[in-house]
Write a protein that holds these residues in place. Structure first.
Motif, PDB file in Angstrom:
ATOM      1  N   SER A  53     -29.343  41.672  29.945  1.00  0.00           N
ATOM      2  CA  SER A  53     -29.507  41.282  28.537  1.00  0.00           C
ATOM      3  C   SER A  53     -30.680  42.045  27.902  1.00  0.00           C
ATOM      4  CB  SER A  53     -29.688  39.766  28.415  1.00  0.00           C
ATOM      5  OG  SER A  53     -30.957  39.386  28.891  1.00  0.00           O
ATOM      6  N   TRP A  54     -31.705  42.314  28.678  1.00  0.00           N
ATOM      7  CA  TRP A  54     -32.825  43.115  28.137  1.00  0.00           C
ATOM      8  C   TRP A  54     -32.379  44.552  27.857  1.00  0.00           C
ATOM      9  CZ3 TRP A  54     -37.701  41.493  31.516  1.00  0.00           C
ATOM     10  CH2 TRP A  54     -38.011  40.149  31.225  1.00  0.00           C
ATOM     11  N   ILE A  55     -31.487  45.073  28.718  1.00  0.00           N
ATOM     12  CA  ILE A  55     -30.951  46.421  28.484  1.00  0.00           C
ATOM     13  C   ILE A  55     -30.148  46.418  27.172  1.00  0.00           C
ATOM     14  CG2 ILE A  55     -29.264  48.131  29.328  1.00  0.00           C
ATOM     15  CD1 ILE A  55     -30.190  47.373  32.214  1.00  0.00           C
ATOM     16  N   ASP A  56     -29.351  45.369  26.967  1.00  0.00           N
ATOM     17  CA  ASP A  56     -28.576  45.265  25.718  1.00  0.00           C
ATOM     18  C   ASP A  56     -29.478  45.311  24.490  1.00  0.00           C
ATOM     19  OD1 ASP A  56     -26.036  45.146  26.748  1.00  0.00           O
ATOM     20  OD2 ASP A  56     -26.037  42.951  26.953  1.00  0.00           O
ATOM     21  N   GLU A  57     -30.622  44.629  24.606  1.00  0.00           N
ATOM     22  CA  GLU A  57     -31.522  44.519  23.440  1.00  0.00           C
ATOM     23  C   GLU A  57     -32.310  45.805  23.171  1.00  0.00           C
ATOM     24  OE1 GLU A  57     -34.033  41.084  24.161  1.00  0.00           O
ATOM     25  OE2 GLU A  57     -32.254  39.871  24.584  1.00  0.00           O
ATOM     26  N   ALA A  58     -32.349  46.732  24.142  1.00  0.00           N
ATOM     27  CA  ALA A  58     -33.196  47.923  24.009  1.00  0.00           C
ATOM     28  C   ALA A  58     -32.365  49.142  23.618  1.00  0.00           C
ATOM     29  CB  ALA A  58     -33.895  48.189  25.337  1.00  0.00           C
ATOM     30  N   ALA A  59     -32.942  50.023  22.803  1.00  0.00           N
ATOM     31  CA  ALA A  59     -32.268  51.287  22.485  1.00  0.00           C
ATOM     32  C   ALA A  59     -32.853  52.414  23.335  1.00  0.00           C
ATOM     33  CB  ALA A  59     -32.433  51.602  21.005  1.00  0.00           C
ATOM     34  N   ASP A 101     -45.417  65.353  32.264  1.00  0.00           N
ATOM     35  CA  ASP A 101     -46.532  65.639  31.362  1.00  0.00           C
ATOM     36  C   ASP A 101     -47.103  64.347  30.773  1.00  0.00           C
ATOM     37  OD1 ASP A 101     -47.808  67.965  29.613  1.00  0.00           O
ATOM     38  OD2 ASP A 101     -47.371  66.242  28.295  1.00  0.00           O
ATOM     39  N   ARG A 102     -48.414  64.178  30.901  1.00  0.00           N
ATOM     40  CA  ARG A 102     -49.056  62.938  30.461  1.00  0.00           C
ATOM     41  C   ARG A 102     -48.929  62.719  28.946  1.00  0.00           C
ATOM     42  NH1 ARG A 102     -53.249  59.105  31.496  1.00  0.00           N
ATOM     43  NH2 ARG A 102     -54.296  59.033  29.503  1.00  0.00           N
ATOM     44  N   GLY A 103     -49.093  63.819  28.192  1.00  0.00           N
ATOM     45  CA  GLY A 103     -48.992  63.712  26.729  1.00  0.00           C
ATOM     46  C   GLY A 103     -47.596  63.284  26.303  1.00  0.00           C
ATOM     47  N   ASP A 104     -46.576  63.910  26.913  1.00  0.00           N
ATOM     48  CA  ASP A 104     -45.187  63.545  26.608  1.00  0.00           C
ATOM     49  C   ASP A 104     -44.923  62.091  26.988  1.00  0.00           C
ATOM     50  OD1 ASP A 104     -44.781  66.124  25.815  1.00  0.00           O
ATOM     51  OD2 ASP A 104     -43.648  66.732  27.597  1.00  0.00           O
ATOM     52  N   ALA A 105     -45.487  61.690  28.141  1.00  0.00           N
ATOM     53  CA  ALA A 105     -45.276  60.309  28.612  1.00  0.00           C
ATOM     54  C   ALA A 105     -45.878  59.323  27.616  1.00  0.00           C
ATOM     55  CB  ALA A 105     -45.898  60.127  29.997  1.00  0.00           C
ATOM     56  N   ALA A 106     -47.071  59.643  27.098  1.00  0.00           N
ATOM     57  CA  ALA A 106     -47.734  58.737  26.142  1.00  0.00           C
ATOM     58  C   ALA A 106     -46.888  58.572  24.884  1.00  0.00           C
ATOM     59  CB  ALA A 106     -49.123  59.280  25.797  1.00  0.00           C
ATOM     60  N   LEU A 107     -46.338  59.694  24.383  1.00  0.00           N
ATOM     61  CA  LEU A 107     -45.495  59.624  23.182  1.00  0.00           C
ATOM     62  C   LEU A 107     -44.215  58.840  23.455  1.00  0.00           C
ATOM     63  CD1 LEU A 107     -45.847  63.279  21.827  1.00  0.00           C
ATOM     64  CD2 LEU A 107     -46.826  61.176  20.858  1.00  0.00           C
ATOM     65  N   ARG A 108     -43.637  59.102  24.608  1.00  0.00           N
ATOM     66  CA  ARG A 108     -42.393  58.412  24.983  1.00  0.00           C
ATOM     67  C   ARG A 108     -42.628  56.892  25.062  1.00  0.00           C
ATOM     68  NH1 ARG A 108     -36.786  58.796  25.369  1.00  0.00           N
ATOM     69  NH2 ARG A 108     -36.164  57.058  26.657  1.00  0.00           N
ATOM     70  N   LEU A 109     -43.757  56.500  25.660  1.00  0.00           N
ATOM     71  CA  LEU A 109     -44.016  55.068  25.837  1.00  0.00           C
ATOM     72  C   LEU A 109     -44.194  54.358  24.493  1.00  0.00           C
ATOM     73  CD1 LEU A 109     -46.262  55.224  29.029  1.00  0.00           C
ATOM     74  CD2 LEU A 109     -44.021  54.110  28.839  1.00  0.00           C
ATOM     75  N   GLN A 110     -44.703  55.098  23.497  1.00  0.00           N
ATOM     76  CA  GLN A 110     -44.858  54.488  22.157  1.00  0.00           C
ATOM     77  C   GLN A 110     -43.509  54.086  21.573  1.00  0.00           C
ATOM     78  OE1 GLN A 110     -47.042  57.149  19.607  1.00  0.00           O
ATOM     79  NE2 GLN A 110     -48.884  57.024  20.878  1.00  0.00           N
ATOM     80  N   ARG A 111     -42.446  54.824  21.953  1.00  0.00           N
ATOM     81  CA  ARG A 111     -41.110  54.552  21.391  1.00  0.00           C
ATOM     82  C   ARG A 111     -40.265  53.675  22.293  1.00  0.00           C
ATOM     83  NH1 ARG A 111     -38.666  59.638  21.904  1.00  0.00           N
ATOM     84  NH2 ARG A 111     -36.961  58.873  20.647  1.00  0.00           N
ATOM     85  N   THR A 112     -40.777  53.376  23.508  1.00  0.00           N
ATOM     86  CA  THR A 112     -39.954  52.716  24.527  1.00  0.00           C
ATOM     87  C   THR A 112     -39.801  51.222  24.279  1.00  0.00           C
ATOM     88  OG1 THR A 112     -40.484  54.360  26.203  1.00  0.00           O
ATOM     89  CG2 THR A 112     -39.949  52.156  27.010  1.00  0.00           C
ATOM     90  N   ASP A 113     -38.538  50.722  24.399  1.00  0.00           N
ATOM     91  CA  ASP A 113     -38.271  49.286  24.223  1.00  0.00           C
ATOM     92  C   ASP A 113     -38.305  48.524  25.546  1.00  0.00           C
ATOM     93  OD1 ASP A 113     -37.680  49.733  21.469  1.00  0.00           O
ATOM     94  OD2 ASP A 113     -35.688  50.450  22.048  1.00  0.00           O
ATOM     95  N   LEU A 114     -38.065  49.241  26.660  1.00  0.00           N
ATOM     96  CA  LEU A 114     -38.022  48.571  27.969  1.00  0.00           C
ATOM     97  C   LEU A 114     -38.460  49.595  29.013  1.00  0.00           C
ATOM     98  CD1 LEU A 114     -37.078  46.134  29.745  1.00  0.00           C
ATOM     99  CD2 LEU A 114     -34.788  47.165  29.756  1.00  0.00           C
ATOM    100  N   LEU A 115     -39.389  49.161  29.892  1.00  0.00           N
ATOM    101  CA  LEU A 115     -39.931  50.082  30.902  1.00  0.00           C
ATOM    102  C   LEU A 115     -39.503  49.595  32.282  1.00  0.00           C
ATOM    103  CD1 LEU A 115     -41.826  52.473  31.606  1.00  0.00           C
ATOM    104  CD2 LEU A 115     -43.724  50.832  31.603  1.00  0.00           C
TER     105      LEU A 115
END
Ligand code: 5GP
Ligand code: MN
Length: 347
Positions: A12-18, A75-89
């Protein structure tokens, strides 16, 4: 909560995340890559998600193929940007967030839902919103296989797992069991059998993992066995690989992966400790035969931990030893004392 309920909640969490991101441990191995690629492959192919894999460092060359076709970054910088947009980790193949090394602060600061899927002892459940943790499996890939089978769209049919994910699961399980030499459970062979039946090309995986060595890695193996490995009367093998060893053989850090297993082939050797010089410290790998705990030794003397028969840790300079030259004697003394204590406790 039982595993079926947890899987339903994850679904259900996967359903809620894009946008869904996975992360695994530092100096990633085949199981880290396999579980990451399998999860990301499933999320994009079956659930239509934007899925990306974060790894805190590169894979050994022989395991790099496991990530083919996945969007991934170290890449740490890419990871930081990606995490800002992430709905589920989704956190794979580690028990404590400290094992994400260079990414640790970013992962800790991530404000959204974090799910752990892992097979190590002593997980840190407070750091996660949902925790799948089982030490009675070969690998995180095996646990993830079980979770994917229980997803509503897969519904117990391995043939519905997307082919790249199925291959990644087989590859990660194969490396974590050292090609079925250790940590094999009934579920491990069931998974292998079902994935084979679903069409995974295991011969190709074995070729990529084990038949693609560079000649200098084999030369280094010979050098290690003839010159560096010390056999102690207590039944331990101690091997120290200084930076000069890597330079002489033209090897990267990850290219001595698996060397620690070799001394256990010698009759009477029940513990193998291998230390690799890595800048200001030594990274320690420990393997043991059944009846001797690699995990306890890593925990007691090397600031580490892991599994009963495969663990790791560190030697710090100057906290533990004054200089790199003292590493070998330090490990020999600790190891002999540890085995003596274990023997006394048993008798
Ligand atoms: P390897 O010898 O392949 O680097 O690590 C074997 C196992 O030991 C890993 O799967 C992991 O469980 C554990 N391990 C390795 N390094 C560390 C460490 O620094 N700390 C802890 N807690 N566990 C480690
Ligand atoms: Mn693993």
């Amino acid at each position: 909560m039982n595993e079926d309920k947890k899987t339903a909640l994850l679904s259900s969490w996967i359903d809620e995340a894009a946008i869904i991101t996975t992360v695994s441990h530092g100096r990633p191995d085949g199981d880290a890559a396999g579980s990451s690629a399998a999860m990301a492959g499933y999320l994009s192919a079956c659930r239509g998600k934007d899925a990306e894999v974060l790894l805190p460092g590169p894979l050994p060359e022989s395991a790099a193929f496991i990530l083919d076709g996945t969007t991934n970054t170290t890449d740490r910088g890419d990871a930081a940007l990606r995490l800002q947009r992430t709905d589920l980790l989704i956190c794979l193949d580690f028990n404590t967030i400290s094992r994400t090394e260079e990414l640790e602060d970013l992962i800790r600061a991530y404000p959204g839902r974090k799910v752990l899927i892992d097979h190590h002892e002593d997980p840190e459940p407070d750091s996660f919103d949902l925790c799948f943790s089982d030490t009675r499996v070969s690998s995180t890939c095996e646990l993830l296989y079980r979770i994917l089978l229980a997803m509503p769209d897969i519904n117990g049919d391995a043939g519905r797992i997307p082919a790249p994910s199925a291959r990644a699961l087989m590859a990660g399980m194969t490396t974590d069991t050292n090609n079925f030499a250790n940590s094999v459970f009934p579920g491990t062979l069931r998974m292998a059998s079902e994935l084979l039946a679903a069409g995974v090309d295991r011969d190709d995986i074995i070729d990529k993992l084990y038949h693609s060595e560079r000649p200098n890695r084999l030369a280094a193996m010979g050098d290690m066995l003839s010159e560096r490995m010390k056999l102690l009367p207590c039944g331990a093998a101690v091997t120290v690989l200084p930076q000069a060893f890597y330079d002489r053989h033209g090897l990267q850090d990850g290219e001595t992966e698996g060397f620690v297993n070799m001394p256990l082939a010698i009759k009477g050797i029940r513990l193998s400790v291998l230390a690799r010089e890595d800048g200001p410290l030594f990274r320690v790998s420990i393997r043991s035969r059944r009846g001797t705990s690699a995990r306890l030794l890593a925990k007691a003397d090397f600031h580490g931990g892991g599994h009963e028969q495969a663990s790791g840790g560190k030697i710090l300079i100057p906290d533990d030893i004054p200089s790199p030259d003292s590493a070998e004697k330090y490990i020999c003394d600790i190891t002999a004392r540890f085995l003596q204590q274990q023997d006394t406790a048993k008798n």
